[in-house]
Design an enzyme around this catalytic site. Structure first.
Site, PDB file in Angstrom:
ATOM      1  N   GLU A 255       6.943  -2.343  -0.869  1.00 17.49           N
ATOM      2  CA  GLU A 255       6.489  -1.226  -0.033  1.00 17.49           C
ATOM      3  C   GLU A 255       5.772  -0.275  -0.977  1.00 17.49           C
ATOM      4  OE1 GLU A 255       6.234   2.413   0.814  1.00 17.49           O
ATOM      5  OE2 GLU A 255       8.411   2.429   0.807  1.00 17.49           O
ATOM      6  N   CYS A 294       5.335   8.283   0.378  1.00 18.82           N
ATOM      7  CA  CYS A 294       4.445   7.127   0.467  1.00 18.82           C
ATOM      8  C   CYS A 294       3.739   7.086   1.815  1.00 18.82           C
ATOM      9  CB  CYS A 294       5.227   5.839   0.223  1.00 18.82           C
ATOM     10  SG  CYS A 294       6.671   5.632   1.287  1.00 18.82           S
TER      11      CYS A 294
END
Length: 514
Positions: A255, A294
């Site tokens: 990720e 993120c």
């Protein structure tokens, strides 16, 4: 702090001796918060996970593991004030800390609830039975936990949530985990980890904590192990290209940070509710966790004829976002995780400014006293008037309170610009026009892992662009890493093996009840 915390790794069901290695400093004033320990033995940890933790977890049913997760969540809830006190040293405001701490605990609660719908068994069926021949001979897929260990390599920006969002599906699946947190802020991860151990809810070997270097851990893995990584694309590519990861076909889920976008719909006007909702969301994403998410909005796409109005509104709202000591109730924008992180933001900002004009920010604020030793950085808005020919704004991320405003001519160009990020975790659309939304979603969905659509009617219930929810997939294609964490039961899949069983009805029924 009067006395630095001596951190300890946790291996083979005991906390190892403390060390006095690298100093971890406060993002607020540069004072020493904690001392990292000496390196642990990753080989011994891996063996313990496989030989002790795995059998203990596999002996439990899915529902029993769900109750275990609930016990962990309850234990963390009872002592969360300890975590809030430490979280401030990472530069996080009270609100930022809640995003991390409450979000992590909430993920445990959600997965414990999901377990109630799973069988009270040690394997579970997947899909319907398939008739494959005449007579009593049937096919059925089952899901069973892998026999190795899950290696969790976490980023520094969410010391609590980052650990718990991986642990919840891993433990529910029945696989032991070795947690390798980001070094910055590791004292907060260790505090949360210690609370879980002291709860007594975990069986032996279920979890271990590896602080500092991972050594040769990845070179010891095999096809029954699994790696879940969160961080930069460069680090992910380096790790998953290791010879052993490839040769042993080790499961590797990444990720990665991405250039997420928010689109103000072509139907918007300054008088429309969606306009103000869009401005508020952009500013929140720039300031929450000092932009260190993120999922944060990096590219702000607006109709060309509205770019000046949007710019003015964002700047005005940023002007109300007080920057300072995150322990103060009046602070809206806290500090970056550390001086090194700020230097990285400034370096990437310099690259972005080769294509984009600085609108506001881009400076180190002078806050006075000890705060001048902290890692503070002003919220920064850039403007790129020719995004269709620009490169850096779609490829370089300043991982802090930085976003770039850019115009689009029509919905098709908005789609092209959003997809120019080459794969993102999240995208938001603010529009009240169903037809326009339909066109945008159809054009961007293959490049984005999650899409949030906000209008005047659902805004009060919307969860936020940057919130990764345990119920929904967290991941994205391309630059975002191609991973898929969370997503409810889907989040367990990296830790389960799907096997096709061919047998009689009687035997399949017996297997399903294991």
């Amino acid at each position: 702090m009067t006395q630095p915390i001596a951190l300890r790794s946790y291996a083979q069901d005991r906390f190892l001796p403390a060390g006095e290695e690298a100093q971890l400093v406060s993002a607020i004033d540069g004072s020493t918060v904690a001392l990292m320990p000496s390196e642990a033995d990753p080989g011994a940890m891996l063996q313990h996970a496989r030989e002790v933790g795995g059998p203990a977890l596999r002996a439990m049913t899915f529902q029993q593991r769900g109750k275990m997760l609930r016990a962990l969540a309850d234990a963390l809830t009872a002592r969360k004030d300890e975590l809030y006190a430490l979280s401030a040293f990472t530069g996080a405001t009270r609100s930022d800390s809640a995003f991390d701490i409450e979000g992590g605990i909430g993920t445990l609660f959600v997965y414990s609830s999901k377990a109630k719908g799973l069988p009270d068994a040690r394997v579970m069926t997947d899909g319907a039975r398939e008739t494959i021949s005449k007579g009593d001979f049937i096919g059925q897929h089952i899901l069973a936990p892998l026999r190795g260990a899950a290696i969790h390599i976490n980023a520094y920006n969410f010391p609590v949530w980052g650990m718990l969002e991986k642990l919840a599906p891993t433990l529910l699946a029945g696989m032991p985990a070795i947690v390798k947190p980001g070094t910055v802020g590791a004292y907060l991860t260790e505090a949360a980890f210690r609370i879980m151990i002291e709860s007594g809810a975990l069986p032996p070997g279920a979890v271990q904590l590896l602080l500092g270097s991972a050594g040769d851990l990845l070179d010891r893995l095999d096809g029954q192990d699994s790696v879940a990584f969160t961080g930069s694309a460069a680090t992910a590519n380096m790790l998953k290209a290791r010879r052993n990861i490839i040769a042993r076909t080790v499961r590797f889920s990444a990720e990665q940070d991405s250039l997420n976008a928010a689109i103000l719909g072509p139907d918007a006007s300054p008088e429309a509710p969606e306009f103000d909702l869009f401005i508020k969301e952009v500013v929140r994403e720039m300031t929450q966790k000092a932009g260190q998410k993120c999922t944060a909005i990096r590219r702000v796409l607006v109709p060309a004829h509205l770019i000046d109005q949007v710019q003015g509104a964002v700047v005005a709202r940023l002007g109300k976002a007080t920057i300072g000591d995150p322990r103060s109730d009046t602070t809206r924008l806290g500090a970056l995780a550390g001086i090194a992180q700020r230097e990285d933001v400034m370096s990437n900002l310099a690259t972005l400014r080769t294509e984009a004009e600085l609108v506001t920010g881009g400076i180190i604020p002078q806050l006075g006293g000890e705060l001048d030793k902290g890692a503070f950085f002003a919220a920064t808005l850039l403007r790129c008037d020719r995004p269709a020919v620009a490169k850096a704004v779609h490829a370089v991320e300043a991982f802090g309170p930085v976003a770039t405003l850019m115009p689009y001519a029509d919905a098709q160009e908005a789609i092209v610009l959003a997809n120019a990020g080459e794969g993102s975790l999240a995208l938001s659309i603010f529009s009240n026009d169903a037809a326009a939304i339909n066109d945008l979603v159809g054009g961007v969905s293959s490049f984005h892992g999650r899409i949030m659509i906000v209008d005047r009617d659902n805004a009060e219930f919307a969860t936020g662009h940057g919130a990764a929810l345990p119920h929904l997939q967290h991941g994205g294609p391309g630059r975002a890493g191609g991973g898929a964490e969370l997503g409810g039961i889907i989040g367990m899949m990296p830790y389960l093996q799907r096997s096709a069983i061919q047998a009689s009805d009687r035997i399949l029924t017996a297997i399903g009840g294991m």
